[in-house]
Design a protein around this motif. Structure first.
Motif, mmCIF file in Angstrom:
data_model
loop_
_atom_site.group_PDB
_atom_site.id
_atom_site.type_symbol
_atom_site.label_atom_id
_atom_site.label_comp_id
_atom_site.label_asym_id
_atom_site.label_seq_id
_atom_site.Cartn_x
_atom_site.Cartn_y
_atom_site.Cartn_z
ATOM 1 N N PHE A 40 -12.831 26.519 -15.020
ATOM 2 C CA PHE A 40 -12.573 27.713 -15.823
ATOM 3 C C PHE A 40 -13.256 26.611 -17.384
ATOM 4 C CE2 PHE A 40 -10.166 27.779 -11.918
ATOM 5 C CZ PHE A 40 -9.747 29.079 -12.423
ATOM 6 N N LYS A 47 -6.614 26.889 -21.715
ATOM 7 C CA LYS A 47 -6.275 27.771 -21.623
ATOM 8 C C LYS A 47 -8.129 28.827 -21.968
ATOM 9 C CE LYS A 47 -1.700 28.229 -20.249
ATOM 10 N NZ LYS A 47 -1.563 27.955 -19.049
ATOM 11 N N LEU A 48 -7.957 30.116 -20.594
ATOM 12 C CA LEU A 48 -8.836 30.478 -21.044
ATOM 13 C C LEU A 48 -8.235 30.916 -22.481
ATOM 14 C CD1 LEU A 48 -9.692 32.080 -17.896
ATOM 15 C CD2 LEU A 48 -10.771 30.478 -18.199
ATOM 16 N N GLN A 50 -10.392 33.666 -23.612
ATOM 17 C CA GLN A 50 -9.586 35.446 -22.753
ATOM 18 C C GLN A 50 -10.889 35.280 -21.319
ATOM 19 O OE1 GLN A 50 -13.336 36.209 -26.030
ATOM 20 N NE2 GLN A 50 -14.551 37.664 -24.138
ATOM 21 N N ASP A 51 -9.665 36.070 -21.139
ATOM 22 C CA ASP A 51 -10.185 36.284 -18.997
ATOM 23 C C ASP A 51 -12.071 36.145 -18.574
ATOM 24 O OD1 ASP A 51 -7.458 36.505 -18.752
ATOM 25 O OD2 ASP A 51 -7.733 38.479 -18.268
ATOM 26 N N GLU A 52 -12.697 36.635 -20.109
ATOM 27 C CA GLU A 52 -14.265 36.626 -19.160
ATOM 28 C C GLU A 52 -14.703 34.908 -18.504
ATOM 29 O OE1 GLU A 52 -13.103 40.769 -20.855
ATOM 30 O OE2 GLU A 52 -12.877 38.486 -21.620
ATOM 31 N N PHE A 54 -13.005 32.744 -17.208
ATOM 32 C CA PHE A 54 -13.516 32.691 -15.973
ATOM 33 C C PHE A 54 -14.579 32.722 -14.817
ATOM 34 C CE2 PHE A 54 -10.545 33.707 -11.226
ATOM 35 C CZ PHE A 54 -11.378 32.209 -11.121
ATOM 36 N N ASN A 59 -16.764 37.473 -12.067
ATOM 37 C CA ASN A 59 -17.437 37.795 -12.960
ATOM 38 C C ASN A 59 -18.355 36.625 -13.134
ATOM 39 O OD1 ASN A 59 -17.809 37.801 -15.472
ATOM 40 N ND2 ASN A 59 -16.695 35.793 -16.071
ATOM 41 N N VAL A 181 -5.653 30.262 -11.158
ATOM 42 C CA VAL A 181 -5.904 31.467 -12.060
ATOM 43 C C VAL A 181 -4.559 30.847 -13.131
ATOM 44 C CG1 VAL A 181 -5.248 33.698 -12.652
ATOM 45 C CG2 VAL A 181 -7.232 32.630 -11.055
ATOM 46 N N VAL A 185 -5.001 30.660 -17.160
ATOM 47 C CA VAL A 185 -4.867 32.011 -17.954
ATOM 48 C C VAL A 185 -3.416 32.259 -18.987
ATOM 49 C CG1 VAL A 185 -5.051 34.016 -17.326
ATOM 50 C CG2 VAL A 185 -6.616 33.347 -16.440
ATOM 51 N N GLY A 186 -4.048 33.063 -20.043
ATOM 52 C CA GLY A 186 -2.920 33.354 -20.712
ATOM 53 C C GLY A 186 -2.106 32.097 -21.346
#
Length: 186
Positions: A40, A47-48, A50-52, A54, A59, A181, A185-186
């Motif tokens: 992560f 936090k990330l 953006q999701d990518e 992770f 991925n 996650v 995430v977010g």
């Protein structure tokens, strides 16, 4: 080589770092243990961005190309003398400037369904090594400290005063990958 203990911090002194996850395959007649290594990549808000960012078995590379995964070993059969079942490679020279730290995790896929935890996995470990030479820097045994957990935040790479360090976090959970996650995430 250092055998890491929870809370221990070491200076990396490397630009290219390998993080290997290994374990012994299950005994005959038992369900396989499917351990998964993930990364992560977090910004200032933990936090990330953006999701990518992770990086895991679905991925395999971060958008900046700094972190990549070897993919998914479903049984641990890829582990052996000096070999890891799953590997995450980090090139700190390519790291997106928004990234402040990289959290490395190990989780057991379908742990609840299969009624599995790290205490049942034989010889589960994480090792940190120089990705250019293969020289092992540190190792963290997962089975000793995490007997009932299904997910472990085992460590993080972070920068302090311009120096990259590794922190053996050793934070276990019983929620596996979904718990992590939800956390990052977010």
């Amino acid at each position: 080589m250092i055998n890491l203990q929870k809370g221990q911090k070491i200076e990396l002194g490397l630009e290219k770092v390998g993080v290997g996850l290994g374990w012994n395959p299950s005994a005959a007649g038992q369900a396989d243990f499917d351990l998964d290594a993930s990364a992560f990549m977090l910004g200032e808000n933990h936090k990330l961005p953006q999701d990518e960012f992770f990086v895991f078995y679905n991925n395999l590379q971060s958008p900046d190309g700094a972190v990549s995964s070897s993919g998914d070993d479903l049984t641990g059969a890829g582990s052996g003398e000096g070999e890891d079942a799953e590997t995450i490679l980090v090139d700190l020279t390519k790291l997106d400037p928004r990234i402040q730290e990289i959290i490395f995790t190990a989780t057991i896929h379908k742990a609840e369904e299969r009624r599995q935890n790290f205490g049942q996995v034989r010889n589960a470990y994480i090792r940190i090594y120089n990705a250019l030479t293969g020289e092992e820097i540190a190792k963290y045994d997962l089975e000793e400290d995490f007997s009932v957990e299904t997910g472990v935040e085992f460590g993080r790479i972070y920068r302090k005063n311009g120096v990259w360090k590794f922190d053996a976090m050793g934070i276990g959970n019983r929620g596996g990958l979904q718990f992590l996650v939800d956390k990052y995430v977010g």
